[in-house]
Design a protein around this motif. Sequence first.
Motif, short mmCIF file in Angstrom:
data_model
loop_
_atom_site.label_atom_id
_atom_site.label_comp_id
_atom_site.label_asym_id
_atom_site.label_seq_id
_atom_site.Cartn_x
_atom_site.Cartn_y
_atom_site.Cartn_z
N ALA A 168 0.81 -1.22 0.00
CA ALA A 168 0.00 0.00 0.00
C ALA A 168 0.85 1.27 0.00
N PRO A 169 1.88 1.41 0.83
CA PRO A 169 2.69 2.63 0.76
C PRO A 169 3.43 2.79 -0.57
N LEU A 170 3.77 1.70 -1.18
CA LEU A 170 4.47 1.78 -2.47
C LEU A 170 3.54 2.29 -3.57
N LEU A 171 2.27 1.94 -3.49
CA LEU A 171 1.32 2.39 -4.49
C LEU A 171 0.99 3.87 -4.34
N ALA A 172 1.04 4.38 -3.10
CA ALA A 172 0.70 5.79 -2.86
C ALA A 172 1.73 6.74 -3.47
N SER A 173 2.97 6.34 -3.51
CA SER A 173 4.02 7.21 -4.05
C SER A 173 4.52 6.71 -5.40
N SER A 174 3.61 6.24 -6.22
CA SER A 174 4.01 5.68 -7.50
C SER A 174 4.24 6.73 -8.57
N ILE A 175 3.84 7.98 -8.32
CA ILE A 175 4.03 9.03 -9.32
C ILE A 175 5.45 9.57 -9.18
N LYS A 176 6.21 9.45 -10.23
CA LYS A 176 7.59 9.93 -10.24
C LYS A 176 7.62 11.33 -10.83
N LEU A 177 8.22 12.26 -10.11
CA LEU A 177 8.31 13.64 -10.56
C LEU A 177 9.75 14.10 -10.56
N ASP A 178 10.07 14.96 -11.48
CA ASP A 178 11.35 15.63 -11.50
C ASP A 178 11.06 17.10 -11.21
N LEU A 179 11.13 17.45 -9.91
CA LEU A 179 10.75 18.80 -9.49
C LEU A 179 11.81 19.81 -9.90
N PRO A 180 11.38 21.03 -10.21
CA PRO A 180 12.35 22.06 -10.60
C PRO A 180 13.21 22.49 -9.41
N LYS A 181 14.39 22.95 -9.71
CA LYS A 181 15.33 23.42 -8.70
C LYS A 181 15.19 24.93 -8.55
N THR A 182 15.49 25.44 -7.34
CA THR A 182 15.39 26.88 -7.09
C THR A 182 16.51 27.31 -6.16
N GLU A 183 16.78 28.59 -6.17
CA GLU A 183 17.82 29.16 -5.31
C GLU A 183 17.27 29.56 -3.95
N ALA A 184 15.97 29.52 -3.77
CA ALA A 184 15.35 29.94 -2.51
C ALA A 184 15.75 29.00 -1.39
N SER A 185 15.79 29.54 -0.19
CA SER A 185 16.15 28.72 0.96
C SER A 185 14.95 27.89 1.39
N ALA A 186 15.22 26.84 2.12
CA ALA A 186 14.16 25.95 2.59
C ALA A 186 13.32 26.68 3.64
N VAL A 187 12.06 26.32 3.72
CA VAL A 187 11.15 26.94 4.67
C VAL A 187 11.41 26.33 6.04
N ASP A 188 11.56 27.19 7.04
CA ASP A 188 11.75 26.72 8.41
C ASP A 188 10.39 26.45 9.03
N ALA A 189 10.25 25.29 9.65
CA ALA A 189 8.98 24.94 10.28
C ALA A 189 8.85 25.60 11.65
N ALA A 190 9.98 25.90 12.28
CA ALA A 190 9.93 26.49 13.61
C ALA A 190 9.56 27.97 13.51
N PRO A 191 8.68 28.44 14.39
CA PRO A 191 8.32 29.85 14.35
C PRO A 191 9.49 30.72 14.78
N LYS A 192 9.65 31.85 14.13
CA LYS A 192 10.72 32.78 14.48
C LYS A 192 10.24 33.66 15.62
N PHE A 193 11.16 34.06 16.46
CA PHE A 193 10.81 34.94 17.55
C PHE A 193 11.99 35.83 17.89
N VAL A 194 11.68 36.92 18.55
CA VAL A 194 12.69 37.83 19.06
C VAL A 194 12.40 38.00 20.55
N THR A 195 13.46 38.06 21.34
CA THR A 195 13.31 38.12 22.79
C THR A 195 13.68 39.50 23.30
#
Length: 146
Positions: free
Chosen positions: A38-65
């Motif tokens: 079942a997990p193998l069937l769910a990810s059966s679509i193969k994609l070649d995603l485009p590349k970008t220069e943008a930085s990865a999104v941080d999941a942690a919220p930013k804060f200032v103290t």
Amino acid sequence: MSFGRLESTAAPKPMSEINMTPLVDVMLVLVVIFIITAPLLASSIKLDLPKTEASAVDAAPKFVTVVVDKAGQSFLNDKALTLAELAAQLAQAARLNPDLELQLRADSAVPYGRIVELMGSAQKAGLNRIGFVTDPKPAAAPGAKP
């Protein structure tokens, strides 16, 4: 002449019940196969995603103290600032990241009015998410009255 027994015995009766053990074994094997595939069937679509220069999104919220000591002096990133300087720094930080959170660490001896001034400056700067940092109370000894 015949070979064998002289007396005749009745043939064994056929089983009238279904043996469930092989059926259960087959079903368990099928369940295991479906669980693995079942997990193998769910990810059966193969994609070649485009590349970008943008930085990865941080999941942690930013804060200032912002820290306020007993004397009422404000600190941002361990640097002492006046209320006007602090407001300017917070406005600049809010422009860079609108989802920025302000974490306020204030001494318990700081007057309430000083805290309200800081909160007002932060809201004028565009920081609407304000959190108060506290220390947990020590656990009371058993039998002690609060």
